[in-house]
Scaffold this motif. Structure first.
Motif, short mmCIF file in Angstrom:
data_model
loop_
_atom_site.label_atom_id
_atom_site.label_comp_id
_atom_site.label_asym_id
_atom_site.label_seq_id
_atom_site.Cartn_x
_atom_site.Cartn_y
_atom_site.Cartn_z
N ASP A 5 0.85 -1.18 0.00
CA ASP A 5 0.00 0.00 0.00
C ASP A 5 0.89 1.24 0.00
O ASP A 5 1.11 1.87 1.03
N ALA A 6 1.42 1.56 -1.17
CA ALA A 6 2.31 2.71 -1.31
C ALA A 6 1.94 3.46 -2.59
O ALA A 6 1.19 2.95 -3.43
N SER A 7 2.46 4.68 -2.72
CA SER A 7 2.15 5.47 -3.92
C SER A 7 2.78 4.81 -5.14
O SER A 7 3.81 4.14 -5.04
N LEU A 8 2.15 5.02 -6.28
CA LEU A 8 2.65 4.43 -7.53
C LEU A 8 4.05 4.93 -7.84
O LEU A 8 4.91 4.17 -8.32
N GLU A 9 4.32 6.20 -7.53
CA GLU A 9 5.64 6.77 -7.79
C GLU A 9 6.71 6.03 -6.99
O GLU A 9 7.78 5.70 -7.52
N ASP A 10 6.42 5.75 -5.70
CA ASP A 10 7.38 5.03 -4.86
C ASP A 10 7.59 3.61 -5.36
O ASP A 10 8.72 3.10 -5.37
N LEU A 11 6.50 2.97 -5.77
CA LEU A 11 6.60 1.59 -6.26
C LEU A 11 7.46 1.52 -7.52
O LEU A 11 8.30 0.64 -7.67
N LEU A 12 7.23 2.47 -8.44
CA LEU A 12 8.01 2.49 -9.68
C LEU A 12 9.48 2.76 -9.40
O LEU A 12 10.36 2.15 -10.01
N SER A 13 9.74 3.68 -8.47
CA SER A 13 11.11 4.01 -8.12
C SER A 13 11.84 2.82 -7.51
O SER A 13 12.96 2.49 -7.90
N GLN A 14 11.17 2.13 -6.55
CA GLN A 14 11.78 0.97 -5.91
C GLN A 14 11.97 -0.17 -6.90
O GLN A 14 13.01 -0.86 -6.90
N SER A 15 10.97 -0.38 -7.75
CA SER A 15 11.05 -1.46 -8.73
C SER A 15 12.19 -1.23 -9.71
O SER A 15 12.90 -2.17 -10.09
N THR A 16 12.36 0.04 -10.12
CA THR A 16 13.45 0.36 -11.04
C THR A 16 14.80 0.07 -10.39
O THR A 16 15.72 -0.45 -11.02
N GLY A 17 14.92 0.40 -9.09
CA GLY A 17 16.17 0.14 -8.37
C GLY A 17 16.48 -1.34 -8.27
O GLY A 17 17.62 -1.76 -8.48
N VAL A 18 15.45 -2.13 -7.97
CA VAL A 18 15.63 -3.59 -7.86
C VAL A 18 16.07 -4.17 -9.19
O VAL A 18 16.99 -4.99 -9.27
N LEU A 19 15.39 -3.76 -10.27
CA LEU A 19 15.72 -4.28 -11.59
C LEU A 19 17.10 -3.81 -12.05
O LEU A 19 17.84 -4.56 -12.67
N SER A 20 17.44 -2.57 -11.70
CA SER A 20 18.76 -2.04 -12.08
C SER A 20 19.88 -2.85 -11.44
O SER A 20 20.91 -3.11 -12.07
N ASP A 21 19.69 -3.26 -10.18
CA ASP A 21 20.71 -4.07 -9.50
C ASP A 21 20.91 -5.40 -10.22
O ASP A 21 22.03 -5.88 -10.38
N ALA A 22 19.79 -6.01 -10.63
CA ALA A 22 19.87 -7.29 -11.34
C ALA A 22 20.56 -7.12 -12.69
O ALA A 22 21.38 -7.94 -13.11
N MET A 23 20.22 -6.02 -13.39
CA MET A 23 20.81 -5.78 -14.70
C MET A 23 22.30 -5.46 -14.58
O MET A 23 23.11 -5.85 -15.43
N ALA A 24 22.68 -4.77 -13.48
CA ALA A 24 24.09 -4.43 -13.27
C ALA A 24 24.94 -5.68 -13.11
O ALA A 24 26.13 -5.69 -13.47
#
Length: 216
Positions: free
Chosen positions: A34-53
Motif C-alpha cells: 500500500d504505497a504510492s505508484l511513484e514510490d513503487l516504480l522508483s523501488q522497482s526500477t532500483g531492484v531491476l537495475s541491481d539485477a541488470m548491473a
C-alpha cells in the motif's frame, strides 16, 4: 584449465538469471504494498537495475592499455578527419564541445523564461536525429522529456522551425495556401526522424531512467 573461461561464463550466466528471478519476485511483492505508484516504480526500477548491473561486465583497463587504444583513436581522427561526437548544428557550440555532443556527456542549458530554451533544445534534437556520420550510420534516436509543453505544442514548434511558417498560423490552420507544399514537405521530413516525446508531468529521475531503458 583450457575451458575455465567458458565454465566461468556459464556460472555467471546462471547467477544473473537467479538475480533476475529474485528481482521479479521482489517487484511482484512490492506491487501488493500500500504505497504510492511513484514510490513503487522508483523501488522497482532500483531492484531491476541491481539485477541488470550484475550482467554488465566491469570496464577496467590499465593506463598503459588505455593510452594505446586512445592513441589509435586520435591518429585515426587526425588522418581521416573523422568527426568526434554528434554535431549540434551550431558551429561555434560544436567548437566549444570539441566536435559535438559525446557519449556520457551531461550538457545543461539555462536561461530566464521566454529566452528560447525550448526552441534551441528542439533544434539540437532535430540535428541529432538527422545526423549521419556516414552512409551506413543509422540516424540517432532522441527522447525529449517535457515538463511544461504538451506533445502537440512541441510538434507544432518543430513544424514551424522546419517549414518557416508562423507558429500561430500553424496552430490555427490559417497559413497561406501558397505555403501548402512547404507544410507537406516539413511534415514528411519530421515523420522520418526518430524522436520520441514524453510529456508526462512531474517525472522523477527513476522514471526517466526506466523509460530510457524501455525505449533503448
Amino acid at each position: 584449465s583450457q575451458n575455465a573461461e567458458n565454465y566461468a561464463e556459464l556460472v555467471h550466466e546462471q547467477y544473473v538469471r537467479r538475480k533476475l528471478i529474485s528481482a521479479a519476485n521482489e517487484i511482484a511483492s512490492l506491487a501488493y504494498k500500500d504505497a504510492s505508484l511513484e514510490d513503487l516504480l522508483s523501488q522497482s526500477t532500483g531492484v531491476l537495475s541491481d539485477a541488470m548491473a550484475a550482467g554488465i561486465r566491469a570496464r577496467t583497463v590499465t593506463l598503459s592499455e588505455g593510452l594505446i587504444a586512445l592513441d589509435r583513436k586520435i591518429e585515426d581522427r587526425r588522418k581521416n578527419g573523422k568527426k568526434l561526437g554528434i554535431p549540434t548544428g551550431l558551429v561555434d557550440l560544436d567548437k566549444k564541445l570539441g566536435g559535438g555532443a559525446k557519449d556520457g556527456d551531461l550538457l545543461m542549458i539555462s536561461a530566464r523564461p521566454g529566452k528560447g530554451k525550448t526552441s534551441l533544445l528542439l533544434q539540437l534534437c532535430r540535428n541529432a536525429a538527422m545526423y549521419r556520420e556516414g552512409s551506413l550510420e543509422p540516424r540517432k534516436r532522441v527522447v525529449f522529456f517535457s515538463l511544461e509543453m504538451s506533445q502537440e505544442q512541441l510538434q507544432l514548434r518543430l513544424l514551424a522551425q522546419i517549414s518557416g511558417i508562423d507558429y500561430q498560423q500553424l496552430e490555427s490552420g490559417t497559413y497561406p495556401e501558397s505555403k501548402e507544399p512547404t507544410y507537406i514537405a516539413a511534415l514528411d521530413e519530421l515523420a522520418q526522424l526518430d524522436i520520441v516525446i514524453d510529456d508526462t508531468p512531474a517525472v522523477t529521475p527513476a522514471y526517466v531512467g526506466a523509460r530510457l531503458k524501455i525505449l533503448n
